[in-house]
Design a protein around this motif. Structure first.
Motif, PDB file in Angstrom:
ATOM      1  N   VAL A 171      12.054  18.552 -14.418  1.00 55.73           N
ATOM      2  CA  VAL A 171      10.761  18.225 -15.033  1.00 55.73           C
ATOM      3  C   VAL A 171      10.147  16.999 -14.366  1.00 55.73           C
ATOM      4  O   VAL A 171       8.967  16.990 -13.999  1.00 55.73           O
ATOM      5  CB  VAL A 171      10.920  17.982 -16.552  1.00 55.73           C
ATOM      6  N   VAL A 172      10.952  15.951 -14.201  1.00 54.25           N
ATOM      7  CA  VAL A 172      10.463  14.714 -13.573  1.00 54.25           C
ATOM      8  C   VAL A 172      10.005  14.988 -12.138  1.00 54.25           C
ATOM      9  O   VAL A 172       8.951  14.521 -11.706  1.00 54.25           O
ATOM     10  CB  VAL A 172      11.559  13.630 -13.587  1.00 54.25           C
ATOM     11  N   SER A 173      10.801  15.767 -11.408  1.00 56.82           N
ATOM     12  CA  SER A 173      10.458  16.090 -10.017  1.00 56.82           C
ATOM     13  C   SER A 173       9.166  16.895  -9.943  1.00 56.82           C
ATOM     14  O   SER A 173       8.321  16.669  -9.071  1.00 56.82           O
ATOM     15  CB  SER A 173      11.594  16.884  -9.363  1.00 56.82           C
ATOM     16  N   ARG A 174       9.032  17.832 -10.882  1.00 52.42           N
ATOM     17  CA  ARG A 174       7.833  18.675 -10.897  1.00 52.42           C
ATOM     18  C   ARG A 174       6.590  17.854 -11.229  1.00 52.42           C
ATOM     19  O   ARG A 174       5.533  18.031 -10.613  1.00 52.42           O
ATOM     20  CB  ARG A 174       7.999  19.804 -11.921  1.00 52.42           C
ATOM     21  N   VAL A 175       6.706  16.959 -12.186  1.00 53.79           N
ATOM     22  CA  VAL A 175       5.580  16.088 -12.554  1.00 53.79           C
ATOM     23  C   VAL A 175       5.179  15.228 -11.358  1.00 53.79           C
ATOM     24  O   VAL A 175       3.993  15.069 -11.054  1.00 53.79           O
ATOM     25  CB  VAL A 175       5.942  15.194 -13.756  1.00 53.79           C
ATOM     26  N   PHE A 176       6.175  14.685 -10.675  1.00 51.47           N
ATOM     27  CA  PHE A 176       5.908  13.857  -9.495  1.00 51.47           C
ATOM     28  C   PHE A 176       5.220  14.678  -8.406  1.00 51.47           C
ATOM     29  O   PHE A 176       4.291  14.202  -7.742  1.00 51.47           O
ATOM     30  CB  PHE A 176       7.215  13.275  -8.961  1.00 51.47           C
ATOM     31  N   LEU A 177       5.658  15.923  -8.230  1.00 47.57           N
ATOM     32  CA  LEU A 177       5.072  16.801  -7.215  1.00 47.57           C
ATOM     33  C   LEU A 177       3.612  17.118  -7.537  1.00 47.57           C
ATOM     34  O   LEU A 177       2.743  17.081  -6.654  1.00 47.57           O
ATOM     35  CB  LEU A 177       5.877  18.093  -7.114  1.00 47.57           C
ATOM     36  N   ILE A 178       3.342  17.426  -8.805  1.00 50.26           N
ATOM     37  CA  ILE A 178       1.967  17.730  -9.231  1.00 50.26           C
ATOM     38  C   ILE A 178       1.070  16.510  -9.030  1.00 50.26           C
ATOM     39  O   ILE A 178      -0.051  16.614  -8.533  1.00 50.26           O
ATOM     40  CB  ILE A 178       1.945  18.174 -10.709  1.00 50.26           C
ATOM     41  N   GLN A 179       1.593  15.349  -9.407  1.00 51.37           N
ATOM     42  CA  GLN A 179       0.829  14.108  -9.259  1.00 51.37           C
ATOM     43  C   GLN A 179       0.538  13.811  -7.785  1.00 51.37           C
ATOM     44  O   GLN A 179      -0.589  13.455  -7.424  1.00 51.37           O
ATOM     45  CB  GLN A 179       1.598  12.946  -9.884  1.00 51.37           C
ATOM     46  N   SER A 180       1.542  13.971  -6.938  1.00 55.09           N
ATOM     47  CA  SER A 180       1.371  13.706  -5.504  1.00 55.09           C
ATOM     48  C   SER A 180       0.371  14.668  -4.881  1.00 55.09           C
ATOM     49  O   SER A 180      -0.475  14.274  -4.073  1.00 55.09           O
ATOM     50  CB  SER A 180       2.718  13.824  -4.780  1.00 55.09           C
TER      51      SER A 180
END
Length: 213
Positions: free
Chosen positions: A23-32
């Motif tokens: 979840v954290v990785s996915r959120v970071f990916l979407i934000q980036s």
């Protein structure tokens, strides 16, 4: 605590940790990805500033040439010059620049920038709906600039108004960027699956506790 209970709780903890990490990785990916799209658009928008600057130069030439033409006309009448060639011959100390050539060169530079920007817009990686809408407006604008055949105060004013509208639209868009990013995270398909999976893990933990598994 039974051995099964121990392994069950351990499994829930491991799976929950993995899902949380995803979840954290996915959120970071979407934000980036979102920030990358905004940055990409901002680079394209800088071309708008260049075009606006060139249009300002053209307006300056038009204004100066109008004043110069008026001054020349008055002096021709006063001195009795019948043609512009006679006037220029009497003012050899001045370095005369053709207004038409200057405007043609400035317009050519603007059109080159517009065509280059249009190609970049066609190959951009912007997918966010709101930003994509502004990108389409920018694309329409640079195509209008590229099709410009003759410079006049009216045509330049119309294009400047479009340019200002696009920039204001982007400024308003940036004000809601946090809300848009949150909406992207909540609506992401993978995130929805992860939400459901986490809910199932949470429910399993509650049931395990309730039934003493």
């Amino acid at each position: 605590m039974s051995l099964f209970n121990l392994f069950w709780n351990l499994s829930l903890g491991i799976v929950g940790g993995i899902v949380s990490s995803v979840v954290v990785s996915r959120v970071f990916l979407i934000q980036s990805n979102y920030k990358s799209q905004v940055t990409q658009f901002e680079k394209l928008l800088r071309k708008l500033g260049y075009i606006d600057g060139m249009f300002f130069g053209i307006k300056t030439v038009l204004e100066f040439s109008y004043d110069a033409d008026t001054k020349m006309e008055q002096e021709m009448k006063r001195c009795g010059y019948k043609t512009e060639d006679e006037y220029y011959a009497a003012h050899k100390e001045c370095r005369w620049i053709s207004k038409e050539d200057l405007l043609k060169n400035l317009l050519s530079e603007i059109q080159k920038m517009a065509n280059t920007t249009d190609k970049e817009l066609m190959n951009n990686q912007i997918t966010e709906d709101g930003l994509r809408k502004i990108t389409n407006h920018l694309s329409d604008y640079v195509r209008d600039v590229a099709k410009l055949k003759e410079c006049s105060f009216t045509s330049i004013h119309e294009l400047e108004a479009k340019s200002e509208s696009i920039q204001k639209e982007f400024e308003n868009y940036k004000k809601d960027s946090t809300k848009l990013l949150l909406k992207m995270i909540l609506k992401d398909k993978l995130m929805i699956i992860l939400y459901i999976f986490m809910a199932l893990i949470f429910l399993s933990a509650i049931l395990a506790y309730h039934y003493g598994v």
